[in-house]
Design a protein around this motif. Structure first.
Motif, short mmCIF file in Angstrom:
data_model
loop_
_atom_site.label_atom_id
_atom_site.label_comp_id
_atom_site.label_asym_id
_atom_site.label_seq_id
_atom_site.Cartn_x
_atom_site.Cartn_y
_atom_site.Cartn_z
N ALA A 26 11.66 31.72 7.01
CA ALA A 26 12.21 30.41 7.35
C ALA A 26 12.67 30.37 8.79
O ALA A 26 12.42 29.40 9.52
N SER A 27 13.34 31.42 9.22
CA SER A 27 13.80 31.49 10.60
C SER A 27 12.62 31.50 11.57
O SER A 27 12.65 30.84 12.62
N ASN A 50 12.04 37.32 7.68
CA ASN A 50 12.81 36.08 7.82
C ASN A 50 11.87 34.90 8.08
O ASN A 50 11.80 34.37 9.19
N LEU A 97 9.65 30.21 11.06
CA LEU A 97 9.05 28.87 11.07
C LEU A 97 9.87 27.91 11.93
O LEU A 97 9.30 27.07 12.64
N VAL A 98 11.19 28.03 11.88
CA VAL A 98 12.03 27.19 12.74
C VAL A 98 11.79 27.54 14.21
O VAL A 98 11.68 26.65 15.06
N ALA A 114 2.62 30.89 7.08
CA ALA A 114 3.49 31.32 8.19
C ALA A 114 2.89 32.43 9.06
O ALA A 114 2.95 32.35 10.30
N THR A 133 14.40 24.39 5.80
CA THR A 133 13.08 25.03 5.68
C THR A 133 13.00 25.87 4.42
O THR A 133 11.99 25.87 3.70
N LYS A 134 14.07 26.60 4.12
CA LYS A 134 14.11 27.39 2.88
C LYS A 134 13.99 26.48 1.66
O LYS A 134 13.28 26.80 0.70
N ILE A 185 17.12 26.06 9.33
CA ILE A 185 16.69 27.17 8.49
C ILE A 185 16.96 26.87 7.02
O ILE A 185 16.11 27.12 6.15
N MET A 238 10.40 25.32 1.32
CA MET A 238 9.53 26.38 0.82
C MET A 238 9.74 26.58 -0.68
O MET A 238 8.78 26.83 -1.41
N THR A 239 10.97 26.46 -1.14
CA THR A 239 11.26 26.59 -2.57
C THR A 239 10.57 25.48 -3.36
O THR A 239 9.98 25.71 -4.41
N LYS A 244 4.99 29.04 3.32
CA LYS A 244 5.30 30.48 3.27
C LYS A 244 4.03 31.31 3.39
O LYS A 244 4.03 32.38 4.03
#
Length: 285
Positions: free
Chosen positions: A143-144, A141, A146-147, A195, A172-173, A169, A176-177, A192
């Motif tokens: 994104a989670s 996880n 990173l948050v 991280a 952040t996703k 979240i 990253m995309t 990503k």
């Protein structure tokens, strides 16, 4: 120009080189890479030869190894100083923790610029969030995780701390995309990919937590302490502590800037403004 130096334990440390003049090494912080301070290096390159290493675990540099510690990072700096015949070091955030230790241990460091090392001073911040971050990373996880790291380190404007976690979240996703999953040669390494490195930067922070003022008192070179007026209170408190403890320290606070002050402009930095203070401190402006 890209090149590599071999550290004491055999780990390769990759770096970029630009400019001409006395050597300056810039040590980036957490969630960053060599390219994160390329614009600062460019602003200094008319007066200095600037070296931008990818710290361990990033880019073309080697891995952390099983016995990673701040000593390993200082050995990496020692190898860079020796190969490049440099005597000036700029450390940013967790890179500033390394620069502080290098200033204490390495005679090759003649002057150092320290930007907001994340010291856990006056109980203004803790590392309690790290276990959750590690669990989220282990579960994939990203994104989670990173948050969790962003909230734990109090990065970004205070309003982020009040936003719903699900929203952070989601954003952040999306970021990253948009970044993609692999860094090119001309840009910073994506979030990503970076991280997993946050765990090791926090390890340095925890390792430094018990550093007594006696050691800071023993730093006998000239130090320039830099910070932003909009940075989190714990970072300002850390710079306060260093200003009181290091005998030959000068302090400059950048009005209106935050923890990203030294970085590239697309991350909120003002590299030319920072470069001006660096040149003045090093006697070239």
């Amino acid at each position: 120009m890209n090149d590599t130096v071999t550290s004491n334990d055999g780990t390769p440390i990759s770096y970029l080189k630009l400019g001409e003049g006395p050597g300056v090494i810039i040590l980036h912080g957490a969630m960053e890479s060599a390219r994160s301070h390329f614009e600062l290096a460019k602003a200094l390159s008319d007066s200095f030869t600037v070296y931008l290493p990818d710290r361990r675990g990033r880019g073309r540099s080697g891995t952390y190894g099983p016995d990673f510690s701040i000593r390993k990072e200082v050995e990496d700096v020692d190898a860079l100083l020796s190969k490049t015949n440099s005597h000036f070091v700029i450390g940013v955030s967790s890179g500033a923790i390394i620069a502080l230790n290098a200033s204490l241990d390495l005679k090759a460091v003649h002057k150092a610029i320290i930007f907001e090392p994340p010291l856990m001073t006056d109980n203004l911040i803790s590392a309690d969030w790290v276990d959750r971050y590690d669990r989220e990373m282990s579960a994939g996880n990203v994104a989670s995780a990173l948050v969790t790291g962003m909230l734990g380190t109090q990065m970004g404007p205070p309003s982020l701390q009040r936003m719903p976690r699900w929203f952070l979240i989601m954003m952040t996703k999306l970021m990253m995309t948009l970044e993609g999953s692999s860094g090119g040669t001309e840009g910073p390494i994506p979030m990503k990919v970076l991280a997993p490195t946050l765990h090791y930067d926090v390890q340095l922070v925890i390792e430094m937590e018990g550093m007594p003022n006696d050691l800071l008192n023993a730093i006998d070179i000239n130090i320039l302490l830099l910070g932003g007026s909009k940075s989190p209170p714990y970072l300002k408190a850390a710079v306060d502590r260093l200003e009181k403890a290091i005998p030959n320290a000068k302090r400059v606070e950048f009005e209106g800037l935050h923890h990203g002050a030294t970085g590239n402009k697309n991350r909120g930095g003002q590299p030319e403004r920072v470069a001006s203070e660096v040149k003045s401190f090093l006697g070239l402006e």
